[in-house]
Structures are given as structure tokens and as C-alpha cells.
Design an enzyme around this catalytic site. Structure first.
Site, PDB file in Angstrom:
ATOM      1  CD  GLU A 262      25.320  98.588  64.533  1.00  0.00           C
ATOM      2  OE1 GLU A 262      26.099  98.656  65.699  1.00  0.00           O
ATOM      3  OE2 GLU A 262      25.500  97.921  63.589  1.00  0.00           O
ATOM      4  CB  CYS A 296      27.849 104.111  69.684  1.00  0.00           C
ATOM      5  SG  CYS A 296      26.436 104.561  69.405  1.00  0.00           S
TER       6      CYS A 296
END
Length: 510
Positions: A262, A296
């Protein structure tokens, strides 16, 4: 502070535990943790040694032999109890998240709620680890596939979500029968230590062995590299930068391990002439400045049709002027600090590069000073008029910089700009036009792992698989069928007949 005492955090804390007990190493370096909100010292953490790491892995291997044989629904019961325990500590843990990391108290409490929610989700998942029954081409045969635990799952988490990302991985892995070794960011180890204390209570209450949930706070160059190279750890889930992910992927692939990556996001929202701006503007602002741009999934690019560009810009400037910046524990504030002064330097450097490439800063971009801002980590979120092809726009800066980019003509032109970066995490379009929305969600639309219509890029729900494509890494965690990544798949065939038909009709005379 009372919440530190309630979470059993001391002036000096140890950095490795296999459940209830802590290794007492003091000679492998000490982290002095200060808060980005006021610059004040919180506590020390002694980092774990390579010898501590070996102890942790050995106990995890031993615990796995017990844990994998406990029925999945009963593993789910342990996770349910962890969720209940987190509810007891929600306020204290939420305050620690906010104080140690710098996000607003509402977001800190929300992050702990995500942990609780994923526990609830995982409890249900513990009764749904389904395989498929397959019709065999051979008579009197049955085929099916099933899923077995992998073993030790390593979880490497980043500073921006110091507890939720661990829970996304750990709770799903646990119901799958895996044991978990967590290496948190060295910038926010206290939240991890607090979580280990909370989980340790549940392990003790259920007389479970040490090693099911373990923690290692240590240097990436030593402890981190040992984990990456360790064949005893078949899967590692890594949240971090693209640079870190590339290195980890290469190392783990060499030993044929599995990885969930990720990594970076360069998330964009497309605003078409058919957008409802009353919905769009709050989503843009929250996506761009929430967690001070350190998600993110933060909104970094805004791709606006030229016919409404000035209107959108005016609305954004009005909204940014109203932002309240300050102590994140003060619930009246919208924006807290960046994690540290290095992050501030990266923010300023990005803006300098944007100007050199032809960008125009139309709001913010300065470091705040004066009362309440003495620690030098508070900045004014920036809005920059730019082009999508600028090198700095192509990169992810982990800070609240929003690039405004014009497009002309059809929505396909906006989608081309949107997809014209190497990252592929989250994306959104604001449009009340059905064709535009469906085009964005189609195979020729957004190339991201997450694509939204009439909501922003941040705030993913735990029920959906979280992750992205391209240099975001391709990993998926949390909801949907992401549980399969934490297990090994096995195809089984049973012959319940009295003869043995061979493939391709081959016969042996015996």
C-alpha cells in the site's frame, strides 16, 4: 497526561513484546518521542535488538501451531473481545493518536473506531472463509478448494495511520489463523505499544500463548531488513512510500515470499460542468487538508472544466480562508501540524519546485509562527495553479498542496489527465450526468483501485478492499475478499469410486 497513564505508557518503554511480556533490551537505541502539536516530550522507547527479533519470531512460530488449530469462529471470538477492549480505551487511544501523530481529535477517535469496526467485520468473516465446490470431469470424483493459514504475517505500518492500518491487517489475519508481527513507524511507536498492552489483556484473559500478536519497534536498516529477508515470514503487508515498497518487493520476491503493498497516491478529483459544487467543495477541502494532507488518499490534484474553473477557484479560496489551524486536541480546529520539521521542509521544497516549473501559488504555502505555533510544524495549506505534466505534480508530496488543473471538452480529456500519473490509489468525479459518471467507472475510466462518484478521495470504508494499482503497489487489505491474501489456497480432489480413471484416458495393464 491521564490518557498516557490509562494506556500504561511510562517515561521509558520497551519496544518488543510477543504478547504480555516485554523484552528488556536497552542497548539498541532509544527513540525520544515528542508531539508535533506542541513539540513537548512524551516518552522514550527502547528499540528492540536482533536478539529480541529472534525471540519474537520463535514465539510466533510456536504460537502459530496452536492458533491455526483453533476453529476460525473461536478465533473470531478473540477478535470480538479485542473490539470490546478497544471500545473501553477508545477515548484514551484516540487522544494518543491525535497527540503523537498530530491529526485532529475527531480523526484520532475516528481511527480507533475503524479498529473497532474491522474487529466487527473480522468476527463475521471468521464464519465466511469460503472455498468453491467444483464439478470434476472424472466420474465419482469431487473437487473443491479451501484456504489454510499462512503462518507469520508481518505488518509494517506508516505514521499517518498509526493504529488503523495494523488493525485492518491484523484482525483479518488473526481470524484466518495467522499470527502477526507488527513493526510500526518509529515516528509513532507509543500508539503501537498501547495497542500491544490492550491486546495483551485479551490474550491473558483467554489463557492464550504469547506470539499471536507481537510488536517490534526497531531500526529499518537492521530489524526491518531482517524481516524482509526472513523466510519464516511468508507474507508482509507494507504501508509506506513507493521507494520503500520497491525495495521491499525486490527483497521478498527473491525468497518467493508474498507481499501486500500500500504505497503512494496522487489522487485526483474531476469536476465537470455537471457537478453539484455544494457537495464538491466540502469534499475537496476535507480531502486536501484533512490529516494535514498526510493521507495516502488525500486529494492532491483537482481537474476542473475550464467553463467553471474560476467559479470553483473562488469557492475554494473562500473555504480555505475559513480554515482554523492549531492544536488538534482542540475540536474547533480543522487542521493540525505536519508530523515533523522534515515534512515541513518537503512541503516548502515542493512549492519552490512548482513555482520554478511555472506554477502559481494562489493561497497559503507558508510556515505559521507566533503563539501556538512555536514548534514549527504548522503550515498554511496551499493551493497551486499548475499543469499535470509538471514533475512535481507527478510526485506525491505528503503535505496539503492542492494543484488546480484545467481541462477542456469532454470528460474523456479529464480522465486522460487523471490517469496520467504513475500512482493509482484513489479517485473521484463530481457529476450529476449519468454518462460521465459511468464512463469514469468503466474500463476506460479511472485506473485507480478506488473510484468514487460524488464523494471525495479520502475516507475509504473498511467493508471494501483498500488498495491501488501501478506504483501504488497492487495490494488489497481490509474488506471484501481481501482475506484471501492472508491464506494459502489448496485444491482438493476426492475419488469416492472403486476405480482410478487417469487423465487423457491413459490405461496401465497391471
Amino acid at each position: 497526561m491521564k490518557f498516557l497513564k490509562n494506556l500504561r505508557l511510562n517515561f521509558d518503554n520497551y519496544g518488543s513484546s510477543s504478547g504480555r511480556e516485554w523484552n528488556k533490551t536497552k542497548n539498541s537505541g532509544k527513540l525520544k518521542i515528542t508531539s508535533p502539536t506542541d513539540g513537548k516530550f512524551i516518552a522514550n522507547v527502547f528499540q528492540c535488538s536482533e536478539n529480541d527479533y529472534e525471540k519474537i519470531i520463535n514465539k510466533a512460530e510456536s504460537a502459530f501451531k496452536t492458533w491455526r488449530n483453533i476453529p476460525a469462529p473461536k478465533r473470531g471470538e478473540i477478535v470480538r473481545q479485542i473490539g470490546l477492549k478497544l471500545r473501553e480505551y477508545k477515548n484514551d487511544l484516540g487522544m494518543l493518536v491525535s497527540y503523537e501523530m498530530g491529526k485532529s481529535l475527531q480523526e484520532g477517535l475516528g481511527e480507533v473506531q475503524e479498529m473497532i469496526d474491522i474487529c466487527d467485520f473480522a468476527v463475521g468473516q471468521s464464519r465466511q472463509l469460503y472455498g468453491f465446490t467444483i464439478h470434476s470431469e472424472r466420474p465419482n470424483h469431487r473437487m473443491f478448494d479451501q484456504y489454510h493459514p499462512l503462518g507469520i504475517v508481518g505488518v509494517v505500518s506508516a505514521f499517518n495511520f498509526p493504529v488503523a492500518v495494523w488493525a485492518w491487517n491484523a484482525m483479518i489475519a488473526a481470524v484466518c489463523g495467522d499470527v502477526v508481527v507488527w513493526k510500526p513507524s518509529s515516528k509513532v511507536p507509543l500508539t503501537a505499544i498501547a495497542c500491544q498492552n490492550i491486546v495483551g489483556e485479551v490474550l491473558k484473559e483467554n489463557n492464550l500463548p504469547e506470539g499471536i500478536f507481537s510488536l517490534i519497534v526497531g531500526k529499518g536498516s537492521t530489524i526491518g531488513e531482517k524481516m524482509l529477508n526472513d523466510k519464516r515470514v511468508p507474507l508482509i503487508s507494507i504501508t509506506g512510500s513507493t521507494r520503500v515498497g520497491k525495495h521491499a518487493n525486490e527483497v521478498i520476491a527473491k525468497r518467493f515470499g508474498k507481499v501486500i503493498l500500500e504505497l503512494g497516491g496522487n489522487n485526483a478529483i474531476i469536476i465537470t460542468p455537471n457537478a453539484n459544487l455544494k457537495m464538491a467543495i466540502p469534499a475537496i477541502v476535507f480531502g486536501a487538508v484533512g490529516t494535514c494532507g498526510q493521507r495516502c488518499t488525500s486529494t492532491r490534484r483537482l481537474i476542473i472544466h475550464d467553463s467553471i474553473y474560476e467559479k470553483v477557484k473562488t469557492s475554494l479560496l473562500k473555504a480555505y480562508i475559513s480554515l482554523k489551524i492549531g492544536d488538534p486536541l482542540d475540536e474547533t480546529k480543522h487542521v493540525g501540524p505536519l508530523i515533523d520539521k522534515d515534512a515541513v521542509d518537503m512541503f516548502l521544497l515542493a512549492l519552490t519546485r512548482a513555482k520554478k516549473e511555472g506554477g502559481k501559488i494562489i493561497y497559503g504555502g507558508n510556515v505559521l509562527s507566533g503563539k501556538g505555533y512555536e514548534c514549527g510544524t504548522y503550515i498554511m495549506p496551499a493551493i497551486v495553479e499548475a499543469e499535470n505534466n509538471y514533475k512535481i505534480v507527478q510526485e506525491e508530496t505528503f503535505a496539503p498542496i492542492l494543484y488546480l488543473i484545467k481541462y477542456k471538452g469532454k470528460v474523456e480529456n479529464a480522465i486522460e489527465l487523471h490517469n496520467g500519473v504513475v500512482q493509482g490509489l484513489s479517485s473521484a468525479i463530481f457529476s450529476d450526468n449519468l454518462q460521465e459518471a459511468e464512463r469514469f467507472l468503466s474500463s476506460c475510466g479511472s485506473d485507480c483501485g478506488i473510484a468514487n462518484v460524488n464523494i471525495g478521495t479520502s475516507g475509504a470504508e473498511i467493508g471494501g478492499a483498500f488498495g491501488g494499482e501501478k506504483e501504488t503497489g497492487g495490494g488489497r487489505e481490509s474488506g471484501s475478499d481481501a482475506w484471501k491474501a492472508y491464506m494459502r489456497r489448496q485444491t482438493n480432489t476426492i475419488n469416492y469410486g472403486s476405480t482410478l480413471p487417469l487423465a487423457q484416458g491413459i490405461k496401465f495393464e497391471i
